[in-house]
Design a protein around this motif. Structure first.
Motif, mmCIF file in Angstrom:
data_model
loop_
_atom_site.group_PDB
_atom_site.id
_atom_site.type_symbol
_atom_site.label_atom_id
_atom_site.label_comp_id
_atom_site.label_asym_id
_atom_site.label_seq_id
_atom_site.Cartn_x
_atom_site.Cartn_y
_atom_site.Cartn_z
ATOM 1 N N GLU B 253 27.926 -62.598 55.577
ATOM 2 C CA GLU B 253 27.117 -62.279 56.759
ATOM 3 C C GLU B 253 27.059 -60.763 56.941
ATOM 4 O O GLU B 253 26.028 -60.204 57.291
ATOM 5 C CB GLU B 253 27.753 -62.951 57.968
ATOM 6 N N ARG B 254 28.199 -60.139 56.679
ATOM 7 C CA ARG B 254 28.245 -58.681 56.827
ATOM 8 C C ARG B 254 27.344 -58.015 55.795
ATOM 9 O O ARG B 254 26.707 -57.004 56.073
ATOM 10 C CB ARG B 254 29.694 -58.216 56.663
ATOM 11 N N LEU B 255 27.310 -58.599 54.580
ATOM 12 C CA LEU B 255 26.427 -58.058 53.543
ATOM 13 C C LEU B 255 24.973 -58.160 53.979
ATOM 14 O O LEU B 255 24.185 -57.232 53.780
ATOM 15 C CB LEU B 255 26.631 -58.821 52.227
ATOM 16 N N VAL B 256 24.627 -59.294 54.569
ATOM 17 C CA VAL B 256 23.241 -59.475 55.026
ATOM 18 C C VAL B 256 22.920 -58.451 56.112
ATOM 19 O O VAL B 256 21.854 -57.824 56.106
ATOM 20 C CB VAL B 256 23.032 -60.912 55.554
ATOM 21 N N ALA B 257 23.865 -58.273 57.052
ATOM 22 C CA ALA B 257 23.644 -57.289 58.120
ATOM 23 C C ALA B 257 23.589 -55.874 57.551
ATOM 24 O O ALA B 257 23.081 -54.959 58.191
ATOM 25 C CB ALA B 257 24.757 -57.396 59.146
ATOM 26 N N SER B 258 24.128 -55.700 56.317
ATOM 27 C CA SER B 258 24.091 -54.388 55.664
ATOM 28 C C SER B 258 22.842 -54.229 54.801
ATOM 29 O O SER B 258 22.811 -53.402 53.906
ATOM 30 C CB SER B 258 25.314 -54.220 54.762
ATOM 31 N N SER B 259 21.852 -55.038 55.032
ATOM 32 C CA SER B 259 20.555 -54.968 54.334
ATOM 33 C C SER B 259 20.561 -55.601 52.951
ATOM 34 O O SER B 259 19.595 -55.458 52.211
ATOM 35 C CB SER B 259 20.062 -53.516 54.195
ATOM 36 N N ALA B 260 21.650 -56.290 52.569
ATOM 37 C CA ALA B 260 21.626 -56.980 51.272
ATOM 38 C C ALA B 260 20.698 -58.183 51.377
ATOM 39 O O ALA B 260 20.722 -58.910 52.369
ATOM 40 C CB ALA B 260 23.026 -57.440 50.882
#
Lengths: 252, 413
Positions: B253-260
């Motif tokens: 989820e953090r990766l997604v929030a980091s634009s991944a």
């Protein structure tokens, strides 16, 4: 976009398999404000934050951050936000520095920029001397501070803090408070959720109380307390229990 | 490349790099992927001994033909006998049958009557392998030799047909010159053009680059590739567990929030798994060559290519499993089950060529079987890269299938 409407949440809804978790939530957040989102378990706080931070699809309504729609321009929104999730979203095998550099580089920073920003953030959360130790060896409070430091890697204008002080000792908690207040003083906007009412009372300029997927009260802590008596004697917990009742909530 | 795809590959590379770093920091995972397999190799080397079948002397290839001395089959036998690396003996078909029944020989290869006419007419020509069922090595060697002979005739036939088409389409002057040139070449008997017998009277000249270099099968030459296959799939199937751990720990989820993006995460996970598999391949072959003195056959490049294709297929399986399982425990259970079942079924626990024919056919549903078949052919029976093309194609197919399924099914939420 006016500073008073830096974040606009408009009639936000989320339905999971027929169950409405968030039901028409609306509020605005001013630039540079620490905005509290309180509520019992299952009130819809985390779901709201996940929709606002682009990680959960929105069923209806919309959110704009710095003028960008979460539904239409999630990538633009992500450039403005930092997310510190309730869970410790860390790679325990890696060092604190490696965690920060990795997420910084995923944000588009060069290796050098990410390393510099990581050291700056670790200093901010008081972990410079532990930068090169594996996170697995950290205490709960230290892990929480790394969790926060990662969220700051892209110098966000809007920071989501979902229960950032769960399970930490008073020293770490106060350090986190000081960090958040420092960020606010630097102009950062913060959306803060917690179950600790005294935290919200200390940090938040305004508070929205959610229950059953809806916002049932929204005001400054002083005004919320004033609804039920002398604000100097009534606590925010009194207000919270009066609004949400004493029934036990077991939902996550 | 657009900015978007550039960002995708950059993020995928970062994610793969992070996974590799975590892999190197995880002593348990390292030991499991890189050391544990050699414990198996050592144990089974001790059980089987240095020679897998106990056949500690070079094999003699017995060949028999029902045709006369002017036949193509006799030319093939003569050509094989002239090959200095082969220990070839021609036997009378009836004597060969009796010797096999009396167990004084372990097998022979037989050219049927009409073989020459069939080859010249472009029809099916038959070679039969007769073998004592207990002599697995002999069976595998003779099968490999028969396949190699058949492959040579097939390729000559294609060449001849192409030449015939070319001659038919050429202007008369050019055609005459080409025919003369071919006749000169055929007369010298030094090339495939004269080999089929359909166009000229010259006998076949069969060129064996390494086919037939038959020696006793060494245990490590079977065990190293077999356990490489098993443990590459095993370790990469456990990728599923790490991917689900990313979901459970909310780093995804953090990766997604980091634009991944979904694409960069899938690509990164596959690349990370592929990188880990390649490390296993390097360690396995390095240790195999330096410590166990493994012989990779005449075409080590082909062995490496098969290894790489196998790793690609295994990476796809690993990420695909992550899209099927819901929890870390579920993913681990699925990975263990699939890995062990495929390993047993696909020839990693015992050589494919000792399995009954019908089971060998069934085993082809596993990528393990194709990988092990290619390794056995290249390393034990001196096959050329061309003869393991079907295995390589099958591994490529498995890779595409599972990578495609993984990309299609992967969800961030």
């Amino acid at each position: 976009m006016a500073d008073a409407e830096f974040v606009v949440v408009r009639d936000l809804r989320k339905v999971f398999n027929g169950h409405t978790a968030v039901d028409g939530v609306s509020f605005t957040i001013e630039r540079g404000e620490i905005f509290g989102l309180l509520g019992p378990n299952g009130a819809g706080k985390t779901t709201t934050i996940r929709m606002m931070s682009t990680t959960l699809p929105i069923s209806a309504g919309d959110v704009t951050v710095a003028g960008h729609s979460v539904r239409r321009k999630p990538a633009a929104v992500r450039r403005h936000i930092g997310v510190c999730p309730q869970e410790l979203a860390l790679y325990l095998e890696l060092t604190a520095l490696d965690n920060l550099v990795f997420f910084g580089r995923m944000r588009g920073l060069s290796r050098r920029e990410a390393a510099a920003q990581a050291m700056e953030n670790l200093e901010l959360v008081g972990l410079t001397d532990r930068a090169r130790q594996p996170v697995a060896k950290f205490s709960g409070g230290m892990k929480r501070r790394v969790n926060l430091a990662i969220a700051l890697m892209n110098r966000p204008e809007l920071l989501f803090l979902d229960e950032p002080t769960v399970g930490v000792d008073p020293q770490s908690r106060n350090h986190i408070f000081d960090t958040i207040e420092g960020l606010r003083d630097g102009g950062m906007t913060v959306l803060y959720t917690t179950h600790y009412m005294e935290e919200a009372d200390r940090l938040c300029r305004r508070i929205a109380i959610m229950d059953g997927g809806r916002v049932i009260a929204l005001d400054t802590p002083h005004n919320l307390k004033a609804r039920y008596g002398d604000p100097e004697r009534v606590t925010l917990e009194d207000v919270f229990l009066r609004l949400t009742g004493r029934r036990l909530r077991d939902a996550g | 490349m657009t900015r978007g795809t550039g960002s995708l590959w950059r993020q995928a590379g970062l994610l793969a790099g992070k996974d590799l770093k975590v892999f190197f920091l995880d002593r348990g995972a390292l030991a499991f992927a890189l050391l544990f397999p050699f414990v198996f190799v050592l144990i089974f080397s001790l059980i089987y001994g240095p020679s897998y079948t106990g056949e500690d002397r070079a094999l003699t290839v017995y060949l028999a033909t029902a045709e006369g001395p002017e036949s193509i089959s006799q030319d093939v036998i003569d050509a094989l006998a002239a090959e200095s690396r082969l220990n070839v003996r021609q036997v009378d078909p009836h004597e060969a049958g009796r010797a096999l029944a009396a167990k004084s020989i372990r097998g022979y290869l037989f050219f049927h009557e009409g073989f020459t006419e069939a080859v010249r007419a472009g029809e099916d020509a038959f070679i039969t392998v007769y073998v004592n069922p207990e002599a697995q090595t002999v069976r595998a060697a003779l099968m490999s030799l028969a396949e190699a002979i058949a492959a040579e005739f097939r390729s000559y036939r294609v060449t001849l047909e192409a030449l015939e088409d070319l001659l038919a389409a050429a202007p008369p002057g050019v055609r005459d010159a080409m025919v003369k040139a071919l006749e000169r070449g055929g007369g010298e008997g030094d090339g495939p053009a004269g080999a089929g017998g359909a166009a000229t009277d010259a006998g076949p000249v069969i060129v064996f680059e390494s086919v037939g270099d038959i020696e006793p099968v060494r245990t490590v030459d079977i065990l190293i590739p077999a356990y490489l296959t098993m443990f590459v799939f095993f370790a990469l199937a456990l990728t599923a567990e790490t991917l689900i751990a990313e979901k459970e720990s909310h780093t995804l989820e953090r990766l997604v929030a980091s634009s991944a993006t979904r694409g960069s995460i899938v690509a990164g996970k596959i690349a990370g798994a592929f990188g880990r598999g390649l490390i296993q391949v390097v360690v396995f072959w390095a240790a195999g060559l330096l410590i166990f003195k493994v012989r990779m056959g005449g075409h080590p490049g082909a062995v490496i290519l098969v290894s790489v294709l196998m790793v690609l297929a295994a990476s796809g399986v690993g990420v695909f499993l992550a899209t099927v399982a819901r929890t870390k425990k579920g993913a681990a259970s699925l990975a263990v089950f699939i890995s062990l079942a495929f390993a047993a079924f696909g020839g990693s626990w015992w050589p494919l060529f000792i399995m009954p024919g019908w089971l060998q056919t069934l085993a082809k549903v596993t990528p393990h079987a194709w990988a092990n078949s290619a390794f056995n052919k290249l390393m034990l029976f001196g096959a050329t890269p061309g003869s393991v093309l079907p295995e390589m194609a099958a591994l490529g197919f498995f890779a595409l299938l599972f990578l495609g399924l993984a990309a299609w099914r992967f969800r961030l939420d």
